[in-house]
Design a protein around this motif. Structure first.
Motif, PDB file in Angstrom:
ATOM      1  N   ILE A 162     -16.842 -31.007 -19.654  1.00 45.97           N
ATOM      2  CA  ILE A 162     -15.885 -29.898 -19.623  1.00 45.97           C
ATOM      3  C   ILE A 162     -14.814 -30.187 -20.668  1.00 45.97           C
ATOM      4  O   ILE A 162     -14.172 -31.243 -20.617  1.00 45.97           O
ATOM      5  CB  ILE A 162     -15.196 -29.773 -18.246  1.00 45.97           C
ATOM      6  CG1 ILE A 162     -16.198 -29.767 -17.108  1.00 45.97           C
ATOM      7  CG2 ILE A 162     -14.254 -28.577 -18.208  1.00 45.97           C
ATOM      8  CD1 ILE A 162     -17.048 -28.555 -16.992  1.00 45.97           C
ATOM      9  N   VAL A 163     -14.607 -29.284 -21.598  1.00 44.85           N
ATOM     10  CA  VAL A 163     -13.537 -29.421 -22.586  1.00 44.85           C
ATOM     11  C   VAL A 163     -12.290 -28.767 -22.007  1.00 44.85           C
ATOM     12  O   VAL A 163     -12.335 -27.616 -21.573  1.00 44.85           O
ATOM     13  CB  VAL A 163     -13.925 -28.759 -23.927  1.00 44.85           C
ATOM     14  CG1 VAL A 163     -12.805 -28.888 -24.938  1.00 44.85           C
ATOM     15  CG2 VAL A 163     -15.220 -29.374 -24.466  1.00 44.85           C
ATOM     16  N   ALA A 164     -11.172 -29.514 -21.976  1.00 43.64           N
ATOM     17  CA  ALA A 164      -9.959 -29.001 -21.341  1.00 43.64           C
ATOM     18  C   ALA A 164      -8.721 -29.360 -22.160  1.00 43.64           C
ATOM     19  O   ALA A 164      -8.678 -30.427 -22.775  1.00 43.64           O
ATOM     20  CB  ALA A 164      -9.821 -29.585 -19.937  1.00 43.64           C
ATOM     21  N   PRO A 165      -7.719 -28.483 -22.143  1.00 47.68           N
ATOM     22  CA  PRO A 165      -6.467 -28.806 -22.829  1.00 47.68           C
ATOM     23  C   PRO A 165      -5.711 -29.907 -22.091  1.00 47.68           C
ATOM     24  O   PRO A 165      -5.861 -30.067 -20.881  1.00 47.68           O
ATOM     25  CB  PRO A 165      -5.686 -27.492 -22.800  1.00 47.68           C
ATOM     26  CG  PRO A 165      -6.272 -26.713 -21.682  1.00 47.68           C
ATOM     27  CD  PRO A 165      -7.691 -27.159 -21.523  1.00 47.68           C
ATOM     28  N   VAL A 166      -4.912 -30.644 -22.832  1.00 45.46           N
ATOM     29  CA  VAL A 166      -4.116 -31.736 -22.280  1.00 45.46           C
ATOM     30  C   VAL A 166      -2.640 -31.440 -22.513  1.00 45.46           C
ATOM     31  O   VAL A 166      -2.245 -31.043 -23.606  1.00 45.46           O
ATOM     32  CB  VAL A 166      -4.477 -33.077 -22.959  1.00 45.46           C
ATOM     33  CG1 VAL A 166      -3.499 -34.174 -22.587  1.00 45.46           C
ATOM     34  CG2 VAL A 166      -5.901 -33.473 -22.612  1.00 45.46           C
ATOM     35  N   VAL A 167      -1.844 -31.627 -21.472  1.00 49.85           N
ATOM     36  CA  VAL A 167      -0.395 -31.543 -21.583  1.00 49.85           C
ATOM     37  C   VAL A 167       0.142 -32.924 -21.265  1.00 49.85           C
ATOM     38  O   VAL A 167      -0.138 -33.468 -20.202  1.00 49.85           O
ATOM     39  CB  VAL A 167       0.191 -30.505 -20.596  1.00 49.85           C
ATOM     40  CG1 VAL A 167       1.704 -30.501 -20.662  1.00 49.85           C
ATOM     41  CG2 VAL A 167      -0.377 -29.124 -20.874  1.00 49.85           C
ATOM     42  N   GLN A 168       0.884 -33.508 -22.191  1.00 46.31           N
ATOM     43  CA  GLN A 168       1.513 -34.797 -21.926  1.00 46.31           C
ATOM     44  C   GLN A 168       2.924 -34.568 -21.429  1.00 46.31           C
ATOM     45  O   GLN A 168       3.613 -33.660 -21.887  1.00 46.31           O
ATOM     46  CB  GLN A 168       1.514 -35.668 -23.178  1.00 46.31           C
ATOM     47  CG  GLN A 168       0.127 -36.171 -23.538  1.00 46.31           C
ATOM     48  CD  GLN A 168       0.151 -37.167 -24.677  1.00 46.31           C
ATOM     49  OE1 GLN A 168       1.049 -37.159 -25.507  1.00 46.31           O
ATOM     50  NE2 GLN A 168      -0.849 -38.016 -24.724  1.00 46.31           N
ATOM     51  N   ALA A 169       3.351 -35.393 -20.479  1.00 46.02           N
ATOM     52  CA  ALA A 169       4.660 -35.251 -19.849  1.00 46.02           C
ATOM     53  C   ALA A 169       5.583 -36.381 -20.284  1.00 46.02           C
ATOM     54  O   ALA A 169       5.131 -37.408 -20.791  1.00 46.02           O
ATOM     55  CB  ALA A 169       4.507 -35.277 -18.329  1.00 46.02           C
ATOM     56  N   ILE A 170       6.825 -36.184 -20.054  1.00 43.65           N
ATOM     57  CA  ILE A 170       7.823 -37.241 -20.211  1.00 43.65           C
ATOM     58  C   ILE A 170       8.193 -37.679 -18.800  1.00 43.65           C
ATOM     59  O   ILE A 170       8.603 -36.857 -17.975  1.00 43.65           O
ATOM     60  CB  ILE A 170       9.075 -36.734 -20.952  1.00 43.65           C
ATOM     61  CG1 ILE A 170       8.714 -36.290 -22.368  1.00 43.65           C
ATOM     62  CG2 ILE A 170      10.162 -37.799 -20.970  1.00 43.65           C
ATOM     63  CD1 ILE A 170       9.836 -35.569 -23.078  1.00 43.65           C
ATOM     64  N   PHE A 171       8.012 -38.956 -18.491  1.00 43.24           N
ATOM     65  CA  PHE A 171       8.354 -39.480 -17.168  1.00 43.24           C
ATOM     66  C   PHE A 171       9.767 -40.038 -17.236  1.00 43.24           C
ATOM     67  O   PHE A 171      10.069 -40.866 -18.097  1.00 43.24           O
ATOM     68  CB  PHE A 171       7.345 -40.554 -16.742  1.00 43.24           C
ATOM     69  CG  PHE A 171       5.973 -39.983 -16.511  1.00 43.24           C
ATOM     70  CD1 PHE A 171       5.594 -39.550 -15.247  1.00 43.24           C
ATOM     71  CD2 PHE A 171       5.069 -39.852 -17.557  1.00 43.24           C
ATOM     72  CE1 PHE A 171       4.333 -39.015 -15.026  1.00 43.24           C
ATOM     73  CE2 PHE A 171       3.805 -39.312 -17.345  1.00 43.24           C
ATOM     74  CZ  PHE A 171       3.440 -38.886 -16.078  1.00 43.24           C
TER      75      PHE A 171
END
Length: 151
Positions: free
Chosen positions: A120-129
């Motif tokens: 499955i190809v999916a978008p990635v969102v990176q967060a700031i912790f």
């Protein structure tokens, strides 16, 4: 559409098809076993193994590829992936292998060219912790496993 560049490992059988969507509405592209010398793998009940696909992939930045079990193999034979969903990061360029587990009652034979998982190809969102002193309140609060009802 997102383009995933694919190269075949040295020694891989080029007659094994690249990952493909088997129907027009499929979310996952089936990936196949590409076994050295075409020798099948016999997976005993409770056993797991890394199944080679003979592929390396290039995933665009901002995307991931998730590796998931095929439902037919799971229902009919108890064949699943223990780290579901597996994640392939956009900066990984190594061999694509699939960790397969036989959760069934009988030995299972993985054959050369067999569809073993789906991608499955999916978008990635990176967060700031960020460190915080408090968290906002919710109706659920700290209720954990099973706190919202049965199961």
């Amino acid at each position: 559409m997102v383009a995933i560049r694919v190269i075949r490992e040295e020694g891989a059988d080029h007659s094994v098809p690249l990952p493909s969507y088997e129907t027009s509405g499929a979310a996952g592209a089936d990936v196949r076993a590409n076994l050295p010398n075409g020798t099948p793998i016999i997976l005993a009940p409770g056993e797991r193994t890394l199944v080679p696909t003979g592929l390396r992939i290039e995933i665009p930045l901002g995307f991931e590829v998730q590796v998931r079990p095929r439902s037919g193999l799971a229902l009919k034979h108890g064949i699943t992936l223990p780290n579901t969903p597996g994640t392939i990061d956009s900066d990984y360029r190594g061999p694509l292998g699939v960790i397969v587990l036989n959760a069934g009652q009988e030995p299972f034979e993985i054959t050369h060219g067999e569809r073993i998982a789906q991608l499955i190809v999916a978008p990635v969102v990176q967060a700031i912790f960020q460190d915080a002193e408090v968290l906002s309140e919710t109706d659920r609060g700290a209720g954990g496993f099973g706190s919202t009802g049965r199961g």
